[in-house]
Write a protein that holds these residues in place. Structure first.
Motif, PDB file in Angstrom:
ATOM      1  N   PRO A   1       0.829  -1.222   0.000  1.00 39.25           N
ATOM      2  CA  PRO A   1       0.000   0.000   0.000  1.00 39.25           C
ATOM      3  C   PRO A   1       0.857   1.264   0.000  1.00 39.25           C
ATOM      4  O   PRO A   1       0.464   2.273  -0.574  1.00 39.25           O
ATOM      5  N   ILE A   2       2.005   1.203   0.675  1.00 39.06           N
ATOM      6  CA  ILE A   2       3.029   2.234   0.521  1.00 39.06           C
ATOM      7  C   ILE A   2       4.338   1.502   0.257  1.00 39.06           C
ATOM      8  O   ILE A   2       4.460   0.306   0.547  1.00 39.06           O
ATOM      9  N   GLY A   3       5.320   2.205  -0.282  1.00 42.19           N
ATOM     10  CA  GLY A   3       6.526   1.551  -0.766  1.00 42.19           C
ATOM     11  C   GLY A   3       7.218   0.687   0.259  1.00 42.19           C
ATOM     12  O   GLY A   3       7.687  -0.405  -0.049  1.00 42.19           O
ATOM     13  N   ASN A   4       7.302   1.189   1.491  1.00 45.76           N
ATOM     14  CA  ASN A   4       8.072   0.456   2.493  1.00 45.76           C
ATOM     15  C   ASN A   4       7.198  -0.421   3.386  1.00 45.76           C
ATOM     16  O   ASN A   4       7.520  -0.679   4.531  1.00 45.76           O
TER      17      ASN A   4
ATOM     18  N   ARG B   1      22.634  -4.159   0.711  1.00 40.90           N
ATOM     19  CA  ARG B   1      24.074  -4.255   0.475  1.00 40.90           C
ATOM     20  C   ARG B   1      24.491  -3.188  -0.532  1.00 40.90           C
ATOM     21  O   ARG B   1      23.819  -2.992  -1.550  1.00 40.90           O
ATOM     22  N   PRO B   2      25.585  -2.490  -0.273  1.00 38.79           N
ATOM     23  CA  PRO B   2      25.983  -1.405  -1.182  1.00 38.79           C
ATOM     24  C   PRO B   2      26.359  -1.961  -2.554  1.00 38.79           C
ATOM     25  O   PRO B   2      26.859  -3.088  -2.657  1.00 38.79           O
TER      26      PRO B   2
ATOM     27  N   CYS C   1      14.445  -3.789  -0.775  1.00 41.79           N
ATOM     28  CA  CYS C   1      15.537  -4.548  -0.139  1.00 41.79           C
ATOM     29  C   CYS C   1      15.410  -4.501   1.381  1.00 41.79           C
ATOM     30  O   CYS C   1      15.513  -5.522   2.058  1.00 41.79           O
ATOM     31  N   MET C   2      15.166  -3.280   1.889  1.00 44.63           N
ATOM     32  CA  MET C   2      15.180  -3.074   3.335  1.00 44.63           C
ATOM     33  C   MET C   2      13.984  -3.700   4.056  1.00 44.63           C
ATOM     34  O   MET C   2      13.973  -3.782   5.270  1.00 44.63           O
TER      35      MET C   2
ATOM     36  N   LEU D   1       6.696  -3.346   7.907  1.00 43.06           N
ATOM     37  CA  LEU D   1       6.660  -1.893   7.707  1.00 43.06           C
ATOM     38  C   LEU D   1       7.992  -1.303   8.154  1.00 43.06           C
ATOM     39  O   LEU D   1       8.456  -1.589   9.262  1.00 43.06           O
ATOM     40  N   ASN D   2       8.588  -0.496   7.291  1.00 41.07           N
ATOM     41  CA  ASN D   2       9.801   0.240   7.657  1.00 41.07           C
ATOM     42  C   ASN D   2       9.458   1.716   7.820  1.00 41.07           C
ATOM     43  O   ASN D   2       8.866   2.319   6.917  1.00 41.07           O
ATOM     44  N   ILE D   3       9.814   2.265   8.979  1.00 40.76           N
ATOM     45  CA  ILE D   3       9.669   3.715   9.181  1.00 40.76           C
ATOM     46  C   ILE D   3      11.067   4.225   9.499  1.00 40.76           C
ATOM     47  O   ILE D   3      11.566   4.023  10.609  1.00 40.76           O
TER      48      ILE D   3
END
Lengths: 379, 94
Positions: free
Chosen positions: A231-234, B49-50, B42-43, A269-271
């Motif tokens: 829904p959102i990129g991250n 990884r660079p 990726c994250m 989810l990444n913030i």
């Protein structure tokens, strides 16, 4: 006389300096030529090794060394794992990949397991046809998070190891890929048909579902898949379903099949530097009057939060997991800190607080807390 | 087996509707999209990884692997590869 000597000395020094400068500039010019020649040779060598051909292979993988200290139990270097992953491809049309996992047992012997070995034919931008033994696409942890350098704690959440509540692999065929954006939202899918898993009593007496991609399923199959949206990129939210049969070998040697259903849901989810992850999965086994083993539901879930302080390369992690099956009710808190030497070279320390909710577990150490340390490297 | 057969037929139908020759796909790439996908995708699972960690050839294997695991489209995979290539220094591109 003094003037003459001074002039002579000066002329000698000057001519020596000029000669030296001339010689140095020649050497520098020669060095430049040598460097250019080396660059050309380096490029030629790389091309001879790697070439520009479409076919080729690459070896990647991961390795880990573990230490554990169990409350009221042993302290030891509790394991080491080496998991090379072989990748071969033909352009962007086909790829094969296989992971073999080597682990050391308590007695020093080595276990070798083929985690997966599957080829994928990329039919178009949105479809890859995968065949072979592949990591279970149901949920996220088993397929994407289990490698030691990716998992943010030294241990897997309860029920996400082998013979737990989460299927580990399938032997069959899958269609998978990313889908065209709908209203600027990305999504991806997997649908598969595979041999049925098996159900029975393990060597340690536990009743287990062996959802590990076997060849002895007779004519029993399961079908399933996972659909996930961003829904959102991250952020990703996924739902997994599978249904079919599970096989069981009776004491008489006859094989029977029972109903088998899987349901799972996962979220990440990444913030900024905060990574939040949660997953639920269950496998349900139907009854069969010919069997002495009761069916039931094997279910587990976990929630995890981790934050990376990039200025000091530290990452504290907290995770809660909860596992239930007809014989076992366990939960666990795990607190850990990671030090990142590099994005793929990590030292982890963690403390697990384990709880057997009704003291039902055959293994009496299920209530014991553990200190864990691990060095993990992804290559 | 009925449900299995139905799913198999559905999948095959999708396959034939959606299949197009790989050679007909466009080779254009979008660096900005690649950078955004790199940061986002990726994250979600692991530390990124660079680009300097691997050669471009190794990245092509790695990205085919991630195309399968992360559910990327072919176009997204090419965009990320283009971003990696653009991010690498000149000496690092081999």
């Amino acid at each position: 006389m003094r003037r003459f000597m001074f002039a002579s000395s000066m002329s000698i020094i000057l001519s020596s300096t000029l000669l030296l400068a001339s010689s140095q500039s020649e050497e520098i010019a020669q060095l430049k030529k040598d460097v250019e020649a080396l660059k050309v040779r380096d490029k030629e060598m790389k091309q001879s090794f790697e070439g520009n051909s479409k076919a080729g292979f690459w070896l990647a993988g991961y390795a880990a060394v573990d230490f554990s200290s169990v409350e009221n139990g042993d302290s030891s270097f509790s394991g080491t794992k080496f998991a090379p992953i072989f990748h071969a491809q033909y352009g962007d049309i086909f790829q094969f990949e296989g992971e073999v996992e080597f682990t050391v047992n308590k007695d020093g012997s080595t276990d070798i397991e083929l985690e997966y070995a599957a080829g994928t034919l990329f039919l178009n931008d949105y479809m890859g046809l995968q065949m072979g033994k592949f990591m279970s696409p149901l949920g996220q942890f088993v397929q994407n998070i289990h490698p030691s350098w990716i998992n943010k704690l030294p241990s897997a959440p309860l029920g996400f190891g082998h013979d737990g509540a989460a299927p580990t692999s399938n032997l069959g065929i899958a269609l998978r890929g990313g889908l065209p954006k709908i209203a600027d939202t990305r999504s991806n899918y997997v649908v598969f048909i595979s041999n049925a898993p098996s159900f029975g009593v393990a060597d340690d007496g536990d009743v287990v579902i062996e959802a590990v991609g076997n060849t002895g399923s007779g004519s029993a199959y399961i079908a399933g898949g996972r659909y996930a949206v961003n829904p959102i990129g991250n952020m990703e939210v996924g739902v997994s379903l599978a249904t079919g049969d599970i096989t069981e070998e009776l004491l008489s040697g006859d094989s029977i099949v029972r109903d088998y259903d899987v349901f799972g849901a996962d979220m990440v989810l990444n913030i900024d530097a905060l990574n939040l992850r949660a997953e639920y999965i269950q496998q349900k086994i139907g009854e069969n009057e010919l069997s002495l083993l009761e069916g039931g539901t094997w279910k587990t879930w976990y929630a995890q939060a981790a934050y990376q302080f990039s200025s000091v390369n530290l990452e504290p992690v907290i995770r809660y997991s909860d596992y239930h099956n007809p014989e076992v009710n366990k939960n666990q808190w795990a607190l850990g800190v990671n030090y990142l030497f590099a994005s793929n070279l990590i030292v982890k320390i963690a403390y697990e607080i384990n709880k057997d909710e009704d003291d039902s577990v055959i293994d009496s150490s299920a209530n014991n807390n553990r200190f864990l340390a691990q060095l993990a490297y992804g290559f | 087996m009925n449900i299995v057969t139905k799913i198999a037929l559905g999948a095959l139908t999708l396959l034939f509707i959606g299949t197009s020759p790989v050679s007909a796909q466009e080779e254009t790439t979008d660096l900005a999209n690649g950078a955004q996908l790199w940061a986002d995708t990726c994250m979600r699972c692991h530390n990124a990884r660079p680009p300097s960690d691997l050669t471009m050839r190794a990245w092509s294997f790695s990205m085919n692997h991630m195309r399968v695991r992360a559910g990327l489209t072919g176009e997204e995979t090419r965009d990320i590869l283009a971003f990696i290539r653009a991010s690498k220094t000149e000496n690092d591109k081999q």
